[in-house]
Design a protein around this motif. Structure first.
Motif, PDB file in Angstrom:
ATOM      1  N   ALA A  94      18.621   2.437  11.849  1.00 33.77           N
ATOM      2  CA  ALA A  94      18.826   2.856  13.230  1.00 33.77           C
ATOM      3  C   ALA A  94      20.450   2.638  13.714  1.00 33.77           C
ATOM      4  O   ALA A  94      21.111   3.590  14.600  1.00 33.77           O
ATOM      5  N   ARG A  98      24.184   5.289  14.908  1.00 34.44           N
ATOM      6  CA  ARG A  98      25.244   4.840  16.204  1.00 34.44           C
ATOM      7  C   ARG A  98      26.701   4.715  15.556  1.00 34.44           C
ATOM      8  O   ARG A  98      27.516   5.274  16.398  1.00 34.44           O
ATOM      9  N   ASP A 380      17.328  -7.731  19.239  1.00 28.71           N
ATOM     10  CA  ASP A 380      17.116  -6.628  19.669  1.00 28.71           C
ATOM     11  C   ASP A 380      18.296  -5.715  18.946  1.00 28.71           C
ATOM     12  O   ASP A 380      19.402  -5.521  19.469  1.00 28.71           O
ATOM     13  N   ARG A 382      18.992  -2.641  19.116  1.00 29.61           N
ATOM     14  CA  ARG A 382      19.603  -1.631  19.854  1.00 29.61           C
ATOM     15  C   ARG A 382      20.788  -1.881  20.699  1.00 29.61           C
ATOM     16  O   ARG A 382      21.662  -1.103  21.100  1.00 29.61           O
ATOM     17  N   THR A 383      20.887  -3.264  20.964  1.00 35.24           N
ATOM     18  CA  THR A 383      21.926  -3.938  21.669  1.00 35.24           C
ATOM     19  C   THR A 383      22.613  -5.208  20.971  1.00 35.24           C
ATOM     20  O   THR A 383      23.686  -5.343  21.468  1.00 35.24           O
ATOM     21  N   ILE A 419      28.012  -2.111  18.426  1.00 33.56           N
ATOM     22  CA  ILE A 419      26.863  -2.055  19.186  1.00 33.56           C
ATOM     23  C   ILE A 419      26.995  -3.080  20.148  1.00 33.56           C
ATOM     24  O   ILE A 419      26.510  -2.768  21.482  1.00 33.56           O
TER      25      ILE A 419
END
Length: 431
Positions: A94, A98, A380, A382-383, A419
């Motif tokens: 994932a 990005r 996490d 995502r961050t 990220i």
């Protein structure tokens, strides 16, 4: 004049630390520099500083690729790219959607560094010098006014009531205040640092070596140092998985892409047996057993008068072939037409499943990579923020993620740093 300049710089640095930092980056390596630069470019009015434990920065960048710096790999499909990580492939899949190699290539180009792609997919600056990358990062940090503090060894982190942090460095009387921390220390070899993180509730996977060559003391390798073979399949005896690629015989044993990949994928299993284990090598993976037997039959029919010792089966090199034949107990005068059934079987076994005992490891050149680090479950992706300590972020090799050789570890460093920087800028702005 020089003394006044140094004192002026020191005063400016102390002024930076007089107030709370928006972001403290711990580690002056690849991911640390890139995280700090990205943050400064996204949030130019915020205060960020880099703290490095040694007296030099970007050391892995300097030695990577034999001093050329293997910046990334020309693999632009996130799914394919993620397959090159023994640990962290699922989480990075994932993340690569990005920020992936194409984004890094574009970033370097926008900052004056052009990359080139070699036949195996590895990417280097066109200058073939790691100093090009180092100068780019140092100049970016300077232009973004990101101060760098050398010889700052982190020994303590405390979370304040307002959600920020106070950082304690070895030999420093005053603590540094920061609203957010990005930990980019590289491998978590320091027991002190692991203790600091565990105190904050982070789970740490034991750091273990990855990407290393094998030490083998075997008569079959005598005087073969420097011999390479373009394609083998190698596996750890008893393991289900194997690796395929080129192999190199060294003065100490085996190296090359196939060996390095195996050391990465089986890093924990090899460490569990203290790097003493057996490997099996298939020197002719393009031929199955039936095909190899047919090749032998053809040699008997069409080259029966030729000596086995002098007629290697491609792509096995002459030196390697001679040693294999010799170690099978086949006299150098025996022809293909004379070879016995036991000798035939011995040669087939040697070509399709040579067993070697590994008695230790050697770091691949000067590139030291580890698996282990902060548990991926604690982060996490995502961050890149800690799930148990809000405001604490992790990037690069301090996380339990690692890739095979070829620029993949640097790409993980760039991706996680970007990220994290983006998330921290949004968090601090929102705070």
């Amino acid at each position: 004049m020089l003394s006044r300049d140094i004192r002026s710089v020191q005063r400016r640095l102390m002024n930076v630390l007089a107030d709370e930092l928006d972001l403290a980056v711990i580690g002056g390596g690849a991911s640390g520099f890139f995280a700090a630069i990205q943050y400064a470019e996204i949030a130019p009015r915020r205060k960020v500083a880099i703290f490095e434990k040694s007296n030099q920065v970007l050391q892995k960048v300097r030695i990577s690729g034999g001093g050329r710096c293997n910046v990334t790999h020309a693999c632009f499909d996130p799914k394919d790219l993620a397959k090159n990580y023994p640990r962290g492939s699922r989480e990075l899949l994932a993340a690569f959607h990005r920020w992936q190699p194409a984004d890094m290539i574009a970033w370097f180009k926008s900052h004056g560094v052009t990359l080139k792609t070699e036949a195996d997919g590895r990417m280097f600056p066109v200058t073939d010098s790691s100093e090009t990358v180092i100068e780019c990062f140092v100049e970016c940090a300077r232009s973004c006014k990101v101060p760098l503090f050398l010889k700052h060894v982190l020994i303590g982190i405390e979370q304040s009531e307002n959600g920020g942090f106070s950082l304690e460095f070895e030999g420093c009387a005053d603590k540094i205040l920061a609203r957010a921390i990005c930990l980019a220390t590289g491998s978590l070899q320091s027991a002190t640092l692991r203790g600091v993180l565990e105190k904050l509730g982070q789970n740490i996977e034991q750091p273990l070596p990855s990407l290393f060559s094998f030490n083998v003391a075997d008569a079959r390798l005598h005087e073969l140092a420097g011999v390479s073979h373009p394609d083998v399949i190698v596996r750890m005896d008893g393991a289900k998985t194997s690796q395929r690629g080129p192999l190199l015989v060294t003065h100490r044993g085996f190296s090359g892409p196939a060996i390095l990949r195996l050391s990465a994928w089986e890093a924990r299993e090899m460490a569990a047996c203290h790097h003493h284990f057996a490997i099996l090598i298939d020197w002719l993976p393009e031929l199955d057993l039936a095909s190899l037997r047919n090749r032998f039959a053809e040699n008997r029919s069409h080259q029966g008068a030729k000596r086995i010792y002098n007629t290697p089966i491609p792509p096995v090199s002459r030196r390697l072939w001679e040693r294999i034949v010799e170690c099978c107990g086949i006299d150098d005068t025996v022809t293909w037409g004379q070879i016995s059934k036991p000798a035939t079987q011995a040669l087939i076994d040697a070509l399709k499943g040579s067993r070697f005992d590994v008695i230790g490891k050697t770091t691949h050149k000067d590139e030291f990579v580890t698996c282990g680090g902060v548990s991926r479950k604690c982060i996490d992706f995502r961050t890149m923020e800690s799930r148990v300590t809000p405001g604490l972020y992790f990037t690069g090799e301090c996380i339990d993620i690692d890739g095979i050789t070829g620029g993949f570890n640097f790409q993980a460093a760039w991706t996680t740093a970007q990220i994290a920087a983006t998330a921290i800028a949004a968090r601090v702005k929102g705070g």
